[in-house]
Scaffold this active site. Structure first.
Site, PDB file in Angstrom:
ATOM      1  N   HIS A 139      60.749  14.616  56.446  1.00 12.67           N
ATOM      2  CA  HIS A 139      60.144  15.049  58.180  1.00 12.67           C
ATOM      3  C   HIS A 139      59.036  15.870  58.157  1.00 12.67           C
ATOM      4  O   HIS A 139      58.834  16.778  57.346  1.00 12.67           O
ATOM      5  CB  HIS A 139      61.541  15.488  58.738  1.00 12.67           C
ATOM      6  N   CYS A 198      55.687  12.544  59.403  1.00 13.09           N
ATOM      7  CA  CYS A 198      55.309  12.339  60.736  1.00 13.09           C
ATOM      8  C   CYS A 198      54.353  13.650  61.181  1.00 13.09           C
ATOM      9  O   CYS A 198      54.551  14.541  60.613  1.00 13.09           O
ATOM     10  CB  CYS A 198      56.318  12.469  61.802  1.00 13.09           C
TER      11      CYS A 198
END
Length: 359
Positions: free
Chosen positions: A159, A215
């Site tokens: 992440h 991301c």
């Protein structure tokens, strides 16, 4: 200005945390008192803006659990894949990404197995679990004692996020972050720290490549320049240097990053490009670019990655796997493209179609 001190035992150059009374060598474990002042030397910066002193560092001791691989190998890497298993943040393909990248580095680019630190939840050594502390320590190890001729790689699959920046040194007003396994309790690692740890210390003759599958990862190394490429392969360099004049480049070395998407985009996990074995879209496309013969220059790699992302309906050729990844990755056809655009950032501007790519 940050200072260097030579280890009192093996003479390894060590970066001295401000205010530290002593420092432990990551190579031989010897503790050097700061009173050993005759070996303290200032680094020589050769840029227009000298980098400011780094923030107080937790890296004044080696990775626990035994000595890490020698930092003097010409090639070494830190590979981090985080699945966040059994949590609301769970991802499917990140550990596969780490395995595939390790295989690529060893078999295609001849990285010694002993010079690769793997951080995943599946490691038997608790010090190789991708916690914030362990990831910080591994990144510090990556650049510790690097010398001209060294090639360093940092691969991260997990992440990524953003935090509001209040210092005015971000074009979009946000710091980009990586999310270690324990980020909900220990916090994220922001781009300023990543830059200070593995970018600013790089001396002339050392090159660092980062491959970041996360991301909001476009400028996660906080490098000064971003290559803005359109669908026809034309590009311009965007200047991301802070208006304050703070230098975010290197100490003479090379630092270049491929990332999964722009700062304002999300990066696909993972089955979008493979129905049998989950992998991150960006990692998959990077490996495919190398394996399909598009790895000659930085421009050819970036163009190939972006084309593959846009046209994922072509999959991997109807299920035909690439030669290198046969044992690790089985591709399948997909439907529709992904809304992410891989990015390239650099310590300096260059012709992306003429600069050769090499790890």
């Amino acid at each position: 200005m940050s200072m260097l001190v030579n280890c009192s035992n093996c003479r390894t150059p060590l970066q001295l945390p401000p205010g530290a009374a002593s420092i432990r060598c990551a190579v031989c474990q010897a503790i050097t008192p700061i009173a050993y002042h005759r070996d303290i030397v200032p680094p020589h910066y050769n840029h227009q803006f000298a980098p400011p002193p780094p923030p107080p560092s937790p890296y004044n001791h080696a990775l626990p659990g035994g000595p890490p691989p020698s930092p003097y190998g010409r090639k070494r890497a830190v590979i981090c894949g985080i699945s966040y298993h059994n949590s609301r943040n769970e991802l499917k393909g990140c550990i596969n990404d780490a395995r595939c990248m390790r295989y690529l580095l060893i078999n295609r680019f001849k990285f010694p197995e002993s010079s690769i630190i793997m951080l995943t939840e599946e490691e038997n050594d608790r010090n190789k679990i991708p916690t914030k502390h362990n990831l910080r320590m591994a990144l510090y190890w990556l650049v510790q004692g690097c010398q001209p001729g060294d090639s360093l790689v940092f691969h991260y699959s997990g992440h990524g996020s953003q935090k509001r920046n209040y210092t005015g040194d971000e074009v979009d007003g946000y710091d980009e972050t990586l999310c270690p396994l324990d980020f909900e309790t220990q916090g994220m690692i922001i781009d300023d720290e990543i830059n200070a740890t593995i970018v600013r210390p790089l001396p002339r003759g050392v090159k660092l490549h980062a491959i970041i599958d996360a991301c909001h990862s476009g400028t996660v190394l906080d490098l000064p320049f971003l290559c803005r490429m359109n669908r026809s392969g034309q590009y311009v360099w965007e200047d991301h240097r802070p208006r304050s004049g703070t230098w975010k480049g290197t100490n003479g070395g090379e630092a270049i990053s491929f990332s999964g998407c722009d700062d304002n985009q999300t990066s696909a996990d993972t089955s979008a490009l493979s129905r049998i074995t989950s992998t991150g879209a960006m990692t998959f496309c990077f490996i495919q670019a190398i394996e399909r013969g598009h790895g000659a220059t930085y421009g050819s790699i970036l163009n190939s990655m972006r084309t593959t992302i846009r046209s994922t309906s072509g999959g991997t050729g109807g299920g035909q796997v690439t030669s290198l990844m046969t044992m690790l990755l089985t591709g399948g056809s997909t439907g529709g493209g992904l809304r992410q655009e891989p990015q390239l950032t650099s310590y300096e501007q260059f012709d992306v179609y003429s600069k050769p790519f090499a790890l």
